[in-house]
Design a protein around this motif. Structure first.
Motif, PDB file in Angstrom:
ATOM      1  N   LEU A   1      11.802   0.925  -3.485  1.00  0.00           N
ATOM      2  CA  LEU A   1      10.432   0.431  -3.410  1.00  0.00           C
ATOM      3  C   LEU A   1       9.466   1.564  -3.087  1.00  0.00           C
ATOM      4  O   LEU A   1       8.411   1.689  -3.702  1.00  0.00           O
ATOM      5  CB  LEU A   1      10.326  -0.647  -2.331  1.00  0.00           C
ATOM      6  CG  LEU A   1      10.711  -2.077  -2.705  1.00  0.00           C
ATOM      7  CD1 LEU A   1      10.575  -2.962  -1.485  1.00  0.00           C
ATOM      8  CD2 LEU A   1       9.856  -2.597  -3.836  1.00  0.00           C
ATOM      9  N   ALA A   2       9.833   2.386  -2.111  1.00  0.00           N
ATOM     10  CA  ALA A   2       8.963   3.489  -1.690  1.00  0.00           C
ATOM     11  C   ALA A   2       8.686   4.444  -2.840  1.00  0.00           C
ATOM     12  O   ALA A   2       7.585   4.993  -2.960  1.00  0.00           O
ATOM     13  CB  ALA A   2       9.595   4.226  -0.519  1.00  0.00           C
TER      14      ALA A   2
ATOM     15  N   VAL B   1       4.089   6.270  -5.835  1.00  0.00           N
ATOM     16  CA  VAL B   1       3.394   7.359  -6.520  1.00  0.00           C
ATOM     17  C   VAL B   1       2.939   6.966  -7.923  1.00  0.00           C
ATOM     18  O   VAL B   1       2.168   7.693  -8.548  1.00  0.00           O
ATOM     19  CB  VAL B   1       4.296   8.610  -6.608  1.00  0.00           C
ATOM     20  CG1 VAL B   1       4.617   9.124  -5.222  1.00  0.00           C
ATOM     21  CG2 VAL B   1       5.581   8.314  -7.378  1.00  0.00           C
ATOM     22  N   GLU B   2       3.400   5.825  -8.421  1.00  0.00           N
ATOM     23  CA  GLU B   2       2.979   5.396  -9.750  1.00  0.00           C
ATOM     24  C   GLU B   2       1.494   5.026  -9.714  1.00  0.00           C
ATOM     25  O   GLU B   2       1.062   4.281  -8.840  1.00  0.00           O
ATOM     26  CB  GLU B   2       3.793   4.196 -10.223  1.00  0.00           C
ATOM     27  CG  GLU B   2       5.262   4.503 -10.457  1.00  0.00           C
ATOM     28  CD  GLU B   2       6.012   3.308 -11.035  1.00  0.00           C
ATOM     29  OE1 GLU B   2       5.350   2.334 -11.460  1.00  0.00           O
ATOM     30  OE2 GLU B   2       7.251   3.358 -11.052  1.00  0.00           O
ATOM     31  N   PRO B   3       0.699   5.525 -10.664  1.00  0.00           N
ATOM     32  CA  PRO B   3      -0.750   5.262 -10.633  1.00  0.00           C
ATOM     33  C   PRO B   3      -1.109   3.783 -10.597  1.00  0.00           C
ATOM     34  O   PRO B   3      -2.033   3.386  -9.878  1.00  0.00           O
ATOM     35  CB  PRO B   3      -1.246   5.924 -11.928  1.00  0.00           C
ATOM     36  CG  PRO B   3      -0.253   7.011 -12.199  1.00  0.00           C
ATOM     37  CD  PRO B   3       1.071   6.469 -11.742  1.00  0.00           C
ATOM     38  N   ARG B   4      -0.382   2.938 -11.316  1.00  0.00           N
ATOM     39  CA  ARG B   4      -0.741   1.519 -11.349  1.00  0.00           C
ATOM     40  C   ARG B   4      -0.415   0.842 -10.014  1.00  0.00           C
ATOM     41  O   ARG B   4      -1.082  -0.121  -9.639  1.00  0.00           O
ATOM     42  CB  ARG B   4      -0.073   0.818 -12.533  1.00  0.00           C
ATOM     43  CG  ARG B   4       1.436   0.797 -12.511  1.00  0.00           C
ATOM     44  CD  ARG B   4       2.023   0.329 -13.841  1.00  0.00           C
ATOM     45  NE  ARG B   4       1.510  -0.959 -14.264  1.00  0.00           N
ATOM     46  CZ  ARG B   4       2.093  -1.715 -15.203  1.00  0.00           C
ATOM     47  NH1 ARG B   4       3.212  -1.307 -15.788  1.00  0.00           N
ATOM     48  NH2 ARG B   4       1.573  -2.875 -15.544  1.00  0.00           N
TER      49      ARG B   4
ATOM     50  N   ASP C   1      -3.182  -6.594 -14.813  1.00  0.00           N
ATOM     51  CA  ASP C   1      -1.817  -6.181 -15.126  1.00  0.00           C
ATOM     52  C   ASP C   1      -1.193  -5.366 -14.002  1.00  0.00           C
ATOM     53  O   ASP C   1      -0.008  -5.532 -13.687  1.00  0.00           O
ATOM     54  CB  ASP C   1      -1.794  -5.364 -16.428  1.00  0.00           C
ATOM     55  CG  ASP C   1      -2.019  -6.236 -17.649  1.00  0.00           C
ATOM     56  OD1 ASP C   1      -1.458  -7.336 -17.707  1.00  0.00           O
ATOM     57  OD2 ASP C   1      -2.776  -5.807 -18.548  1.00  0.00           O
ATOM     58  N   ASP C   2      -1.975  -4.471 -13.395  1.00  0.00           N
ATOM     59  CA  ASP C   2      -1.431  -3.641 -12.321  1.00  0.00           C
ATOM     60  C   ASP C   2      -1.102  -4.488 -11.097  1.00  0.00           C
ATOM     61  O   ASP C   2      -0.095  -4.257 -10.416  1.00  0.00           O
ATOM     62  CB  ASP C   2      -2.416  -2.534 -11.948  1.00  0.00           C
ATOM     63  CG  ASP C   2      -2.578  -1.501 -13.063  1.00  0.00           C
ATOM     64  OD1 ASP C   2      -1.757  -1.517 -13.998  1.00  0.00           O
ATOM     65  OD2 ASP C   2      -3.517  -0.701 -12.989  1.00  0.00           O
ATOM     66  N   LEU C   3      -1.937  -5.475 -10.807  1.00  0.00           N
ATOM     67  CA  LEU C   3      -1.679  -6.369  -9.685  1.00  0.00           C
ATOM     68  C   LEU C   3      -0.409  -7.180  -9.937  1.00  0.00           C
ATOM     69  O   LEU C   3       0.439  -7.330  -9.046  1.00  0.00           O
ATOM     70  CB  LEU C   3      -2.873  -7.298  -9.468  1.00  0.00           C
ATOM     71  CG  LEU C   3      -2.726  -8.366  -8.384  1.00  0.00           C
ATOM     72  CD1 LEU C   3      -2.400  -7.729  -7.039  1.00  0.00           C
ATOM     73  CD2 LEU C   3      -3.994  -9.206  -8.298  1.00  0.00           C
TER      74      LEU C   3
END
Length: 525
Positions: free
Chosen positions: A292-293, A297-300, A321-323
């Motif tokens: 999970l951690a 770092v993923e932008p979305r 979509d990101d949410l």
């Protein structure tokens, strides 16, 4: 040997404590009866495989269907090699059928056809000769990528109209994500699903939920029934609070207590044991927590999590979509208000994002412990102010989550100094521009009585174009102190205006009273 709490792979009833799996997807049998093609999605290690396997077994045992659960993970390493991916999955189907199905329900030899239609042709061949309607549960469907994923989905869509006599009567695609993200994984634009979606025959999308408080109590009660060791009601309640029912965390806390800390079966499991197990899990960064951690770092993911931490998100689109992606990962809770999924994830996220701060703190945690066992909170504030004057600008510049950088610096400092003897709990005020911290320091007073010292801190940020947040912060701190039953607190205001005074000049303390008359130490930084 008796049953255990399971934290690795599907549950096996003879070996593991487990919640009856069929009750976790009560809608599924009716969808199968409707010849439905549907999606089951949930974050990792929430019981998807256990539930689907049990459902397949029950459907087959009922005599009406030939139901099979199998994994598509073999296709992950095969990428865009359509033929190899399809043959790999078909072999897994055959292997699982040989184990789970009677001889007369197993698939015949697969047809020798071109790769483009191999999967659909194989399922058609099986459905035509099988004496019962076929029900297939595709587990780990999102292990497939690119052309392989879109080919499998389109072949399922192609054969859908021929069910139940010449194609599987019902299909469930199970994975981490909802079908909304399948198009992105197959190389398309997730914002343009419409009729171009490779799986627009979906009847329903089911999300496997977390355990309810009563299910957590039931799971822990199984351990009590078999060993005689009781989880106190307060311990169960604290486990529910810390995990929000996330199945892996619920099992991991209990396993840590029973098998790692090794509380004797003659002793009850208490809140203190749960707290100790929580700290051990977080520090060990178990695989589930580490995976999970790594997503932070993923932008979305950052686009969703950063404003949650800062408390600045005020307008939400539930279809963003990101949410949805962050929710599917399990990092944020389903539903509103938007929040990190549970306190343990909050702690993991904070510690991951403050790791670079902690390594720069050279203060000795033992120096903050007074002779009577209390924590010298005044000294901590003074030492942090000096640390901030010297290192604040450099450290905030190096924090990836820039919007919440100064708050992370303070949290990292607190964690380094308090960890080991006490705990730091965090609350994020969504849309209220604040973070609330509670330092809990258990100790024995000179009379030998065990007590817990509690210190409350509220963090605010003064941004460009905004008024001084002091007044609002004092009012909000009053509310926080009311909930905690405390008579004093600390308000930290980080000045992030471009024209703010240099950090060494603006970092200072003030003593004020809150609107209700409580004494408050204000640190302007």
């Amino acid at each position: 040997m008796g049953r255990r709490f399971n934290t690795a792979g599907p549950c096996l009833p003879p070996y593991h404590y487990m919640i009856p799996p069929l009750g976790r997807l009560p809608e599924a049998p009716d969808l199968v009866a409707q010849l439905g093609y549907f999606v089951v999605h949930a974050p990792r290690q929430t019981g998807k495989t256990t539930t689907l396997r049990a459902l397949a077994e029950e459907l087959t045992a009922g005599g009406e269907y030939a139901a099979l659960h199998f994994s598509c993970e073999v296709g992950e390493a095969l990428g865009d090699d359509l033929g190899a991916a399809q043959r790999g999955i078909l072999q897994r189907i055959r292997d699982h059928a040989d184990i789970a199905l009677p001889l007369d329900l197993r698939p015949p030899p697969w047809p020798d056809v071109p790769d483009a239609s191999l999967f659909a042709s194989a399922l058609t061949t099986w459905a035509r000769v099988c004496p019962r309607p076929l029900v297939l549960f595709f587990d780990e469907i999102d292990a497939l990528r690119g052309a392989s994923l879109i080919s499998v989905l389109r072949q399922l869509r192609d054969g859908y109209s021929h069910r139940p006599h010449a194609f599987p009567a019902s299909v469930a695609l199970c994975g981490l994500r909802d079908v909304r993200d399948y198009k992105a994984a197959s190389g398309g634009d997730p914002s343009r699903l419409g009729t171009a979606s490779p799986f627009n025959i979906k009847l329903e999308s089911l999300r496997l939920g977390d355990f309810t408080p009563s299910e957590v109590a039931e799971l822990y009660g199984q351990h009590t029934a078999e060993t005689g060791q009781v989880f106190t009601p307060a311990a169960v309640a604290r486990a529910v609070e810390l995990t929000a029912g996330q199945p892996w965390l619920v099992n991991a806390l209990a396993r840590e207590i029973v098998e790692k800390i090794k509380i004797p079966a003659s002793e009850p499991i208490t809140v203190d044991h749960v707290e100790q197990a929580k700290e051990r899990l977080i520090l060990a960064r178990a695989t589930h927590l580490d995976s999970l951690a790594s997503k932070l770092v993923e932008p979305r993911v950052r686009r969703v999590v950063e404003p949650v931490l800062a408390g600045t998100l005020t307008q939400l689109d539930p279809y963003d979509d990101d949410l949805q992606y962050a929710c599917d990962l399990g990092l944020v809770a389903a539903g509103l208000p938007l929040r990190i999924a549970n306190p343990i994830y909050r702690e993991v996220i904070a510690r991951v994002l403050t790791a670079n701060v902690e390594v720069n703190v050279v203060a000795d945690p033992r120096s903050f412990v007074l002779s009577d066992g209390r924590f010298d909170f005044g000294m901590l504030l003074a030492e942090f102010a000096e640390f901030w004057r010297e290192h604040g600008e450099v450290l905030t510049a190096g924090v990836v989550y820039h919007e919440v950088a100064p708050q992370l610096v303070l949290m990292g400092y607190l964690q380094r100094v308090v960890n080991g003897g006490g705990y730091v709990e965090r609350e994020y005020g969504i849309g209220r521009g604040r973070i609330d911290l509670l330092v809990r320091w258990p100790f024995q007073n000179p009379d030998g009585k065990r007590v817990v010292q509690r210190e409350a801190i509220e963090l605010k940020v003064w941004r460009a174009g905004e008024p001084d947040p002091l007044a609002k912060g004092l009012t909000q701190l009053d509310g926080y102190l009311d909930r905690l039953g405390l008579d004093r607190g600390v308000l930290v205001v980080f000045d992030r205006r471009p024209d703010a005074a240099p950090i060494a000049d603006r970092t200072r303390f003030e003593q004020v009273n809150s609107p209700s008359g409580r004494p408050v130490t204000v640190l302007r930084a």
